[in-house]
Design a protein around this motif. Sequence first.
Motif, PDB file in Angstrom:
ATOM      1  N   GLU A 209      36.464  25.826  40.681  1.00 44.32           N
ATOM      2  CA  GLU A 209      36.905  27.301  40.110  1.00 44.32           C
ATOM      3  C   GLU A 209      36.212  28.668  40.649  1.00 44.32           C
ATOM      4  OE1 GLU A 209      36.965  27.027  35.944  1.00 44.32           O
ATOM      5  OE2 GLU A 209      38.900  26.867  36.020  1.00 44.32           O
ATOM      6  N   ALA A 210      37.143  29.612  41.127  1.00 45.23           N
ATOM      7  CA  ALA A 210      36.339  30.855  41.283  1.00 45.23           C
ATOM      8  C   ALA A 210      35.871  31.474  40.085  1.00 45.23           C
ATOM      9  CB  ALA A 210      37.483  31.878  42.016  1.00 45.23           C
ATOM     10  N   LYS A 211      35.019  32.259  40.256  1.00 41.25           N
ATOM     11  CA  LYS A 211      34.619  33.209  39.056  1.00 41.25           C
ATOM     12  C   LYS A 211      35.546  34.365  38.943  1.00 41.25           C
ATOM     13  CE  LYS A 211      30.307  33.669  41.212  1.00 41.25           C
ATOM     14  NZ  LYS A 211      30.122  32.822  42.095  1.00 41.25           N
ATOM     15  N   ASP A 212      35.489  34.755  37.625  1.00 43.52           N
ATOM     16  CA  ASP A 212      36.680  36.010  37.497  1.00 43.52           C
ATOM     17  C   ASP A 212      36.484  37.078  38.457  1.00 43.52           C
ATOM     18  OD1 ASP A 212      38.336  36.804  35.962  1.00 43.52           O
ATOM     19  OD2 ASP A 212      37.174  37.936  34.433  1.00 43.52           O
ATOM     20  N   GLY A 213      37.602  37.441  39.244  1.00 44.36           N
ATOM     21  CA  GLY A 213      37.729  38.684  40.158  1.00 44.36           C
ATOM     22  C   GLY A 213      36.991  38.139  41.596  1.00 44.36           C
ATOM     23  N   GLU A 214      36.735  36.979  41.701  1.00 39.85           N
ATOM     24  CA  GLU A 214      36.077  36.593  43.151  1.00 39.85           C
ATOM     25  C   GLU A 214      37.414  36.381  43.952  1.00 39.85           C
ATOM     26  OE1 GLU A 214      34.111  32.681  42.899  1.00 39.85           O
ATOM     27  OE2 GLU A 214      33.891  32.403  45.048  1.00 39.85           O
ATOM     28  N   LEU A 215      38.450  36.134  43.733  1.00 41.18           N
ATOM     29  CA  LEU A 215      39.893  35.866  44.616  1.00 41.18           C
ATOM     30  C   LEU A 215      40.932  37.147  44.393  1.00 41.18           C
ATOM     31  CD1 LEU A 215      40.446  32.123  44.427  1.00 41.18           C
ATOM     32  CD2 LEU A 215      39.250  33.458  46.492  1.00 41.18           C
ATOM     33  N   PRO A 216      40.493  38.160  45.048  1.00 39.83           N
ATOM     34  CA  PRO A 216      41.420  38.997  45.011  1.00 39.83           C
ATOM     35  C   PRO A 216      42.806  38.728  45.767  1.00 39.83           C
ATOM     36  CG  PRO A 216      39.973  39.782  46.550  1.00 39.83           C
ATOM     37  CD  PRO A 216      39.445  38.501  45.795  1.00 39.83           C
ATOM     38  N   PHE A 217      44.033  39.206  45.134  1.00 39.02           N
ATOM     39  CA  PHE A 217      45.304  38.767  45.903  1.00 39.02           C
ATOM     40  C   PHE A 217      45.327  39.188  47.236  1.00 39.02           C
ATOM     41  CE2 PHE A 217      50.051  39.360  46.263  1.00 39.02           C
ATOM     42  CZ  PHE A 217      50.447  38.227  45.881  1.00 39.02           C
ATOM     43  N   SER A 218      44.431  40.173  47.601  1.00 40.08           N
ATOM     44  CA  SER A 218      44.345  40.525  49.162  1.00 40.08           C
ATOM     45  C   SER A 218      43.787  39.356  50.076  1.00 40.08           C
ATOM     46  CB  SER A 218      43.342  41.709  49.337  1.00 40.08           C
ATOM     47  OG  SER A 218      42.123  41.384  48.830  1.00 40.08           O
ATOM     48  N   VAL A 219      43.034  38.291  49.138  1.00 39.71           N
ATOM     49  CA  VAL A 219      42.673  36.967  50.053  1.00 39.71           C
ATOM     50  C   VAL A 219      43.804  36.554  50.901  1.00 39.71           C
ATOM     51  CG1 VAL A 219      43.000  35.164  48.162  1.00 39.71           C
ATOM     52  CG2 VAL A 219      41.032  35.170  49.909  1.00 39.71           C
ATOM     53  N   LEU A 220      45.060  36.502  50.317  1.00 41.75           N
ATOM     54  CA  LEU A 220      46.091  36.081  51.226  1.00 41.75           C
ATOM     55  C   LEU A 220      46.366  36.917  52.551  1.00 41.75           C
ATOM     56  CD1 LEU A 220      48.851  35.417  48.184  1.00 41.75           C
ATOM     57  CD2 LEU A 220      47.247  33.858  49.446  1.00 41.75           C
ATOM     58  N   ASP A 221      45.829  38.097  52.694  1.00 45.70           N
ATOM     59  CA  ASP A 221      45.927  38.673  53.846  1.00 45.70           C
ATOM     60  C   ASP A 221      45.236  38.168  54.945  1.00 45.70           C
ATOM     61  OD1 ASP A 221      47.524  40.733  52.845  1.00 45.70           O
ATOM     62  OD2 ASP A 221      45.945  42.102  52.392  1.00 45.70           O
ATOM     63  N   GLN A 222      43.680  37.338  54.443  1.00 37.38           N
ATOM     64  CA  GLN A 222      42.840  36.866  55.285  1.00 37.38           C
ATOM     65  C   GLN A 222      43.567  35.529  55.481  1.00 37.38           C
ATOM     66  OE1 GLN A 222      39.544  37.226  52.144  1.00 37.38           O
ATOM     67  NE2 GLN A 222      38.463  36.759  53.955  1.00 37.38           N
TER      68      GLN A 222
END
Length: 273
Positions: A209-222
């Motif tokens: 599981e990611a930490k809170d805030g570790e996976l911003p929605f912008s990770v989908l740009d990556q």
Amino acid sequence: MVAPDEAALSAVDHGITVGDGVFETCAVLDGQAFALTRHLARLERSASGMGMARPDLQKVHDGVAAVLAAAPDAGRLRITVTDGVGPLGSGRSVGPQTVVVAASAAVVVPIGRAARSPWTRNERSAVAGLKTTSYAENVVALANAIKKGADESVFANTKGDLCEGTGSNVFIELDGELVTPPLSSGCLAGITRELLLEWGTEEGLPVREAKDGELPFSVLDQVAAGEARMLLTGSVRNVQPTVWLDGVDLPIGELSAAARDVFERFMRERLDP
Ligand SMILES: Cc1ncc(COP(=O)(O)O)c(C=O)c1O
């Protein structure tokens, strides 16, 4: 037992009037419901979170047995519990709950196509994390994704973090790990997500599981830029690498493929994990 087009509940059932109900969807393997114990535990948690009475699990078990006996080729099972006959507005009356068990065929597709949702999941909603029958937001978002050529829509939450799909959880393969948004993102505690975290760890896969805030929605740009990979999990969908995101073809990640293999193998070996 009634046919799908035969009436079986009141026209003013509160599940119909305002979506006052909870539900579960399980995969069916060789005539048996997969992970039924975990699904029924979540059904109870959802009902409790809704302030509903405890679902009558004996009635549910009896319904599941009767429906699966009548539909031996079913691939998915849907269990719905609503607050029963109620007023025409949001207030509740105390009445017997409605229990519906239904089965249908299912086709398991090993890959998925995703689109970003233009709407957000509200992680501070009264029903965040509960599997309620108030699914209109998901219906609208999924229709939007299908129009774009996808089969799932992926939400950010109101903080701009990656959250979940309309009927799935999301994992991102990044820097040699498979990471999924935490429950604090407002996503449902998916049974498939939970099993992949457990079984992946058991098999030595770097999954967490990611930490809170570790996976911003912008990770989908990556993901779209080829710097990360993605997969979706859900009952019937199982573990499904994403091969298309908003018009961009994506390769299947190595860890994603390994995760899919582990899940499919264990699923067949452990019917009620
Ligand atoms: C909103 C939402 N998130 C995630 C999931 C995946 O959960 P599960 O793996 O228990 O099917 C679902 C399942 O339908 C869902 O409706």
